[in-house]
Design an enzyme around this catalytic site. Structure first.
Site, PDB file in Angstrom:
ATOM      1  N   HIS A 166       0.674  -1.203  -0.024  1.00 25.11           N
ATOM      2  CA  HIS A 166       0.112   0.219  -0.003  1.00 25.11           C
ATOM      3  C   HIS A 166       0.903   1.302   0.082  1.00 25.11           C
ATOM      4  CE1 HIS A 166       0.296  -0.538   4.410  1.00 25.11           C
ATOM      5  NE2 HIS A 166       0.449   0.727   4.335  1.00 25.11           N
ATOM      6  N   SER A 293       4.693   1.831   8.155  1.00 25.39           N
ATOM      7  CA  SER A 293       4.286   0.881   7.206  1.00 25.39           C
ATOM      8  C   SER A 293       5.444   0.522   6.096  1.00 25.39           C
ATOM      9  CB  SER A 293       3.187   1.613   6.312  1.00 25.39           C
ATOM     10  OG  SER A 293       2.141   1.570   7.151  1.00 25.39           O
TER      11      SER A 293
END
Length: 339
Positions: A166, A293
């Site tokens: 992502h 992330s």
């Protein structure tokens, strides 16, 4: 995704990763692990030749020794003279603090920071120019709609960094013109605020798998950034492997990255025992926050830093990352060889 988004932890599974026989025929990753590229280099039915073995891929841990206990990193001490000299290269810091790239696909996180469980155990890395901290990179991401975001990546070769899927491919944002492959990622290894001790390089070449790009399945949330230069030869890179369940649940996991709840562009580290695993995920109570992330989840094996997951999600009880199983491993080996 934002490391502050909640998912339900799984129980330990009996699944065990088996190494391929040295003489076995190479089998390209398929199904949801089918590799894709924003440059369409690997998609449309073109198979990627994979290695005949799944022995761990060696890193390049040059420039420093691993901790003697083989468990956690040594953290502490001020930046040395070399780091101060290298920090002469600086970044023009944006006027407003940028948000975690996970919010682009999953929306704003809940008001309570769910991924710092109890006391915040994270420690700031001050000598980011040194080994092994320079193998971690702060990412400045420009989406298709020109919005800017932050994330984390880590080197696995001279030109290749791993990160979450992502980070480089946005799904279901609800914003016109934002979804899909991002425009560019500025990679800043060992960044420390506005200081760029090893400079930066911008990439427009990305890899992921159909399980993420087509389906947005969190079990396949991983990808790679391919650089136009050999910056990894300066920073060094992580090794990685597909390890059995028993090895992982007995391991201490280490995570370092660039969380958005701390001063912009500063690197923070934490470690703790692995809580549980299943076939596609690893769960751990290591403190993280949105912006991390894509960070490496790694262990120290015989003096080498070996990644076994890609950090991607937060939760109220445990945080989690995409497990490096045999299919993920095969794609990483192929992406490491990309130029």
């Amino acid at each position: 995704m934002s490391a502050s988004h909640k998912i339900t932890p799984h129980r330990v599974a009996s699944h065990k990763i088996k190494a391929a026989n040295e003489d076995a025929a190479p089998v390209p990753s398929s199904g949801p692990h089918t590799p894709v590229s924003n440059l369409d280099l690997e998609h449309a039915g073109k198979s990627v030749r994979q290695p005949k073995t799944q022995a761990p891929s060696a890193g390049r841990d040059a420039g420093g020794a691993a901790p003697a206990d083989g468990e956690t990193e040594r953290v502490g001490g001020a930046a040395g003279p070399r780091a101060a000299a290298e920090a002469a290269r600086t970044l023009s810091v944006p006027a407003t603090k940028l948000r975690d790239i996970g919010e682009a696909s999953f929306g704003s996180p809940p008001p309570m920071a769910e991924t710092v469980h109890g006391p915040d155990d994270r420690r700031q890395i001050t000598d980011t120019a040194a080994h092994p901290w320079r193998m971690h990179a702060s990412l400045l991401i420009v989406a298709r709609d020109n919005s800017q975001w932050i994330g984390t990546g880590w080197f696995i070769g001279p030109r290749t960094l791993m990160t979450a899927g992502h980070v480089i491919h946005i799904k279901n944002s609800g914003v016109p013109g934002r979804d899909g492959w991002v425009k560019s990622v500025q990679v800043m290894p060992g960044r420390n605020g506005s200081a760029l001790p090893h400079g930066s390089v911008t990439s427009t070449s990305f890899r992921s798998v159909t399980g993420w790009t087509d389906n947005g399945d969190q079990n396949f949330d991983y990808g790679a950034i391919i650089l136009p230069t050999d910056l990894g030869n300066t920073t060094g890179w992580f090794g990685f492997g597909a390890y059995p369940d028993a090895d992982l649940v007995a391991s201490t996991g280490n995570i370092s990255g660039y969380p958005g709840d701390k001063p912009s562009g500063t690197q923070w580290y934490d470690s703790r025992k692995i809580a549980s695993v299943d076939a596609r995920k690893v769960y751990y109570d290591i403190d993280t926050a949105g912006g991390q992330s894509g960070s490496a989840v790694y262990r120290i094996v015989n003096g080498a830093r070996m990644a076994f997951a890609i950090h991607a999600y937060g939760g109220a009880v445990t945080n989690s990352g995409t497990r490096i199983n045999s299919e993920v491993y095969n794609n990483m080996v192929a992406w490491k060889a990309a130029t």
